[in-house]
Design an enzyme around this catalytic site. Structure first.
Site: not given
Ligand code: ADP
Length: 193
Positions: A13, A88, A127, A139, A150
């Site tokens: 994404k 989410r 990554r 990260r 996750r």
């Molecule tokens: P990923 O690469 O897993 O898609 P993101 O960078 O989008 O990760 O998000 C990292 C973390 O931030 C998630 O695992 C969660 O803890 C938190 N997070 C991000 N967006 C949301 C959301 N919309 N609702 C709840 N938690 C979120």
């Protein structure tokens, strides 16, 4: 153009969003990036979110809905935005519907990147390796244990968001296993249709 990108962690994404930012001149609104910035800055939201994020869980709907409500009201989001990592949960999708209706905003598309779960862990590990090679910091949640959490959060709480939009006939699905350029092309085609 207002757009939502859906898909599991590691689906690509962020990569595709960055390309769309270039192409359309609209901002990418990544709740993950915004939360990581809050953690780094040590804000109250960051302090609350850090341990949940590090463990691979989801931050509360209340926090992320508040962040997005503020962010889409900013000047640079007037002409459009790409939502990456939000909504989410179904509750977040409902809150988004309400805030868009309140502001008279419409979504152009909701696009899901479909990927095989078995490919995701190795993408995340790649990554992490690339980040280290580039001298960056991996990260805190890019490790196998947090990643597994996750994925569980994705299956249980985020996959229903796709059903939410599919049920309303507004979900477009593209193959996220194709090479990056091919995914971009499919995305452009989905946005044009
Ligand atoms: P990923 O690469 O897993 O898609 P993101 O960078 O989008 O990760 O998000 C990292 C973390 O931030 C998630 O695992 C969660 O803890 C938190 N997070 C991000 N967006 C949301 C959301 N919309 N609702 C709840 N938690 C979120």
């Amino acid at each position: 153009m207002r757009l939502i990108l859906l898909g599991p962690p590691g689906a690509g994404k962020g990569t595709q969003a960055a390309r769309l930012v270039e192409k359309h001149g609209i901002p990418q609104l990544s709740t993950g990036d915004m939360l990581r910035a809050a953690v780094k800055a040590g804000t109250p939201v960051g302090l609350q979110a850090k341990s949940v994020m590090d463990a691979g869980g989801l931050v509360s709907d209340e926090i992320v809905v508040g962040i997005i409500a503020d962010r889409i009201s900013e000047a640079d989001a007037k002409a459009g935005f790409i939502l990456d990592g939000f909504p989410r949960t179904v509750a977040q999708a409902e809150a988004l519907d309400a805030m868009l209706a309140e502001r008279g905003m419409m979504l152009r598309a909701i696009v899901e990147l479909k990927v095989d779960e078995s490919a995701l862990l190795s993408r995340i590990e790649n990554r992490a390796r690339e980040t280290v090679a580039a001298g960056g910091t991996v990260r805190a949640d890019d490790n196998p244990a947090a990643f597994e959490k996750r994925l569980v959060a994705y299956r249980e709480q985020t996959a229903p968001v796709s059903d939410y939009y599919a049920g309303r006939g507004v979900l477009k699905t593209i193959d996220g296993m194709a090479p990056v350029d091919a995914v971009s092309e499919a995305l452009d085609a989905a946005l044009a249709r």
